[in-house]
Design an enzyme around this catalytic site. Structure first.
Site, mmCIF file in Angstrom:
data_model
loop_
_atom_site.group_PDB
_atom_site.id
_atom_site.type_symbol
_atom_site.label_atom_id
_atom_site.label_comp_id
_atom_site.label_asym_id
_atom_site.label_seq_id
_atom_site.Cartn_x
_atom_site.Cartn_y
_atom_site.Cartn_z
ATOM 1 N N ASN A 1 -35.354 -14.941 -18.396
ATOM 2 C CA ASN A 1 -36.228 -13.768 -18.383
ATOM 3 C C ASN A 1 -36.315 -13.263 -16.944
ATOM 4 O O ASN A 1 -36.990 -13.858 -16.115
ATOM 5 C CB ASN A 1 -37.621 -14.165 -18.919
ATOM 6 C CG ASN A 1 -38.593 -12.997 -18.902
ATOM 7 O OD1 ASN A 1 -38.214 -11.855 -18.592
ATOM 8 N ND2 ASN A 1 -39.850 -13.264 -19.230
ATOM 9 N N TRP A 2 -35.609 -12.178 -16.690
ATOM 10 C CA TRP A 2 -35.570 -11.652 -15.314
ATOM 11 C C TRP A 2 -36.828 -10.864 -14.957
ATOM 12 O O TRP A 2 -36.970 -10.409 -13.827
ATOM 13 C CB TRP A 2 -34.337 -10.762 -15.129
ATOM 14 C CG TRP A 2 -33.029 -11.474 -15.218
ATOM 15 C CD1 TRP A 2 -32.823 -12.833 -15.312
ATOM 16 C CD2 TRP A 2 -31.723 -10.884 -15.217
ATOM 17 N NE1 TRP A 2 -31.487 -13.109 -15.367
ATOM 18 C CE2 TRP A 2 -30.783 -11.928 -15.317
ATOM 19 C CE3 TRP A 2 -31.265 -9.570 -15.156
ATOM 20 C CZ2 TRP A 2 -29.410 -11.695 -15.340
ATOM 21 C CZ3 TRP A 2 -29.900 -9.343 -15.176
ATOM 22 C CH2 TRP A 2 -28.981 -10.392 -15.271
ATOM 23 N N LYS A 3 -37.678 -10.624 -15.948
ATOM 24 C CA LYS A 3 -38.912 -9.845 -15.724
ATOM 25 C C LYS A 3 -38.578 -8.521 -15.043
ATOM 26 O O LYS A 3 -37.506 -7.963 -15.288
ATOM 27 C CB LYS A 3 -39.936 -10.697 -14.965
ATOM 28 C CG LYS A 3 -40.170 -12.048 -15.665
ATOM 29 C CD LYS A 3 -41.346 -12.828 -15.178
ATOM 30 C CE LYS A 3 -41.464 -14.118 -15.977
ATOM 31 N NZ LYS A 3 -42.611 -14.931 -15.589
ATOM 32 N N HIS B 1 -45.137 -12.068 -24.583
ATOM 33 C CA HIS B 1 -45.151 -12.836 -23.330
ATOM 34 C C HIS B 1 -46.555 -12.775 -22.732
ATOM 35 O O HIS B 1 -47.243 -11.759 -22.855
ATOM 36 C CB HIS B 1 -44.119 -12.242 -22.351
ATOM 37 C CG HIS B 1 -43.889 -13.135 -21.171
ATOM 38 N ND1 HIS B 1 -44.752 -13.168 -20.100
ATOM 39 C CD2 HIS B 1 -42.921 -14.039 -20.908
ATOM 40 C CE1 HIS B 1 -44.306 -14.059 -19.227
ATOM 41 N NE2 HIS B 1 -43.192 -14.608 -19.695
ATOM 42 N N GLU C 1 -45.246 -21.365 -23.556
ATOM 43 C CA GLU C 1 -45.343 -21.077 -22.124
ATOM 44 C C GLU C 1 -46.802 -21.143 -21.698
ATOM 45 O O GLU C 1 -47.523 -20.137 -21.782
ATOM 46 C CB GLU C 1 -44.802 -19.669 -21.834
ATOM 47 C CG GLU C 1 -43.335 -19.503 -22.100
ATOM 48 C CD GLU C 1 -42.704 -18.487 -21.146
ATOM 49 O OE1 GLU C 1 -41.695 -18.829 -20.526
ATOM 50 O OE2 GLU C 1 -43.237 -17.371 -21.007
ATOM 51 N N GLU D 1 -47.533 -12.231 -19.889
ATOM 52 C CA GLU D 1 -47.748 -11.084 -18.988
ATOM 53 C C GLU D 1 -48.036 -9.816 -19.798
ATOM 54 O O GLU D 1 -48.779 -8.942 -19.340
ATOM 55 C CB GLU D 1 -46.527 -10.928 -18.055
ATOM 56 C CG GLU D 1 -46.521 -12.032 -17.003
ATOM 57 C CD GLU D 1 -45.149 -12.489 -16.539
ATOM 58 O OE1 GLU D 1 -44.166 -11.766 -16.730
ATOM 59 O OE2 GLU D 1 -45.074 -13.606 -15.968
ATOM 60 N N GLY E 1 -37.904 -18.203 -15.957
ATOM 61 C CA GLY E 1 -38.223 -16.983 -15.209
ATOM 62 C C GLY E 1 -37.560 -17.001 -13.845
ATOM 63 O O GLY E 1 -36.355 -16.768 -13.711
ATOM 64 N N GLY E 2 -38.347 -17.325 -12.809
ATOM 65 C CA GLY E 2 -37.886 -17.254 -11.418
ATOM 66 C C GLY E 2 -36.517 -17.880 -11.168
ATOM 67 O O GLY E 2 -35.658 -17.272 -10.516
ATOM 68 N N GLY F 1 -44.639 -19.357 -12.998
ATOM 69 C CA GLY F 1 -44.440 -18.699 -11.709
ATOM 70 C C GLY F 1 -45.112 -19.360 -10.520
ATOM 71 O O GLY F 1 -45.283 -18.731 -9.475
ATOM 72 N N SER G 1 -42.095 -22.498 -14.820
ATOM 73 C CA SER G 1 -41.622 -23.154 -13.595
ATOM 74 C C SER G 1 -40.472 -24.136 -13.819
ATOM 75 O O SER G 1 -40.397 -25.174 -13.154
ATOM 76 C CB SER G 1 -42.793 -23.862 -12.872
ATOM 77 O OG SER G 1 -43.774 -22.927 -12.502
HETATM 78 P P1 13P Z 1 -41.207 -19.027 -14.361
HETATM 79 O O1 13P Z 1 -39.991 -19.804 -14.762
HETATM 80 O O2 13P Z 1 -40.974 -18.130 -13.167
HETATM 81 O O3 13P Z 1 -42.420 -19.879 -14.243
HETATM 82 O O4 13P Z 1 -41.499 -17.991 -15.564
HETATM 83 C C1 13P Z 1 -41.607 -18.482 -16.843
HETATM 84 C C2 13P Z 1 -41.674 -17.329 -17.756
HETATM 85 O O5 13P Z 1 -42.678 -16.630 -17.809
HETATM 86 C C3 13P Z 1 -40.481 -17.042 -18.565
HETATM 87 O O6 13P Z 1 -40.764 -16.117 -19.565
#
Ligand code: 13P
Length: 266
Positions: free
Chosen positions: A12-14, A97, A169, A99, A236-237, A175, A215
């Site tokens: 997930n590149w957000k 998600h 999640e 977010e 994510g990151g 994050g 994470s």
């Molecule tokens: P991180 O891996 O950056 O914690 O993000 C997780 C996430 O929200 C994937 O959808």
């Protein structure tokens, strides 16, 4: 991870990377990641990048997912993109998600409408669920997971639920470099499976795929993939860096085959 299911690793590149940066990342990933028949790699770039990446990727190696979409199929909804428009572009769609839920106030009902819209348009939803830190500290984790799972599945059939992907999640692990402990992930996933079982029966609970996200780094992959409850990861990151993401994929693949990883040996 069970032997009968393919491991699913989702990036997930957000809201990161422009079109040329995204193209460069895929180019580098393509060199590092071989075709794996027991493992699926899914990329969820920003909406704008889906079309060009669909022309660039080796579809034997990578599949695409949207990060979100609107639940109506078409109409006067300025600024929105529907699952109908994405239907031939993506195989998966991330829905609910944290977010979306927390920053954009997406309600349980809206998330349920999006799950239904994804199915209506032939897209497999990756439904994200998870508790916040406050909910966890007040002992509400199981209730929150129950409410998120039960409401999201209210408009779908038992046939549909069998192909569903749910990503656990925990919001407090996203994050910040503080991943959840495998033991806590296993417990949360048991709760999620129980909710699916109560709604749709044993077969559905067995077949639904469940990912962990929060994470994740190459170092933590094996702790999760070794769990029988975990079918893959939502990253994510660490998915924005080609080395760390390709290491995550490689480690998941090795653990899935019963091998050790570089990090296990360290
Ligand atoms: P991180 O891996 O950056 O914690 O993000 C997780 C996430 O929200 C994937 O959808």
């Amino acid at each position: 991870m069970t032997l009968t299911k393919k491991i699913l690793i989702v990036a997930n590149w957000k809201m990161n990377l422009n079109v040329s940066q995204a193209s460069l990342l895929v180019h580098k990933l393509d060199k590092k990641i071989p075709i794996h028949k027991d493992l699926e790699v899914v990329l969820a770039p920003p909406m704008l990048q889906l079309q060009p990446l669909s022309l660039q990727i080796d579809h034997r190696k990578f599949k695409l997912a949207s990060q979100d979409a609107y639940y109506k199929d078409e109409g006067a909804y300025t600024g929105q993109v529907s699952f109908t428009m994405l239907s031939h572009l993506v195989q998966y769609g991330i829905v609910g998600h944290s977010e979306r839920r927390n920053i954009f106030n997406e309600s349980l009902t809206e998330t349920a409408q999006k799950v239904a819209a994804a199915y209506r348009n032939g897209i497999t939803p990756i439904l994200c669920v998870g508790e916040t830190k406050i909910e966890r500290l007040s002992g509400e984790t199981n209730q929150v997971l129950h409410d998120q799972v039960v409401s999201a599945l209210s408009n779908i059939t038992s046939e549909e639920v069998r192909s569903l992907v749910i990503a656990y999640e925990p919001v407090w692990a996203i994050g910040n470099g503080e991943p959840a402990k495998p033991k806590d992930v296993a417990n949360a996933i048991k709760t999620i499976k129980l909710n699916v079982l109560e709604l749709y029966g044993k077969k559905a609970a067995e077949e639904v795929r469940i990912l962990y996200g929060g994470s994740v780094t190459p170092d933590t992959v094996s702790g999760y993939i070794r769990l029988p409850e975990v079918d893959g990861l939502l990253v994510g990151g660490a998915s924005l860096n080609y080395l760390s993401f390709s290491d995550i994929v490689a480690n998941a693949y090795r653990v899935g085959r019963g091998l050790t990883t570089k990090q296990d040996k360290a």
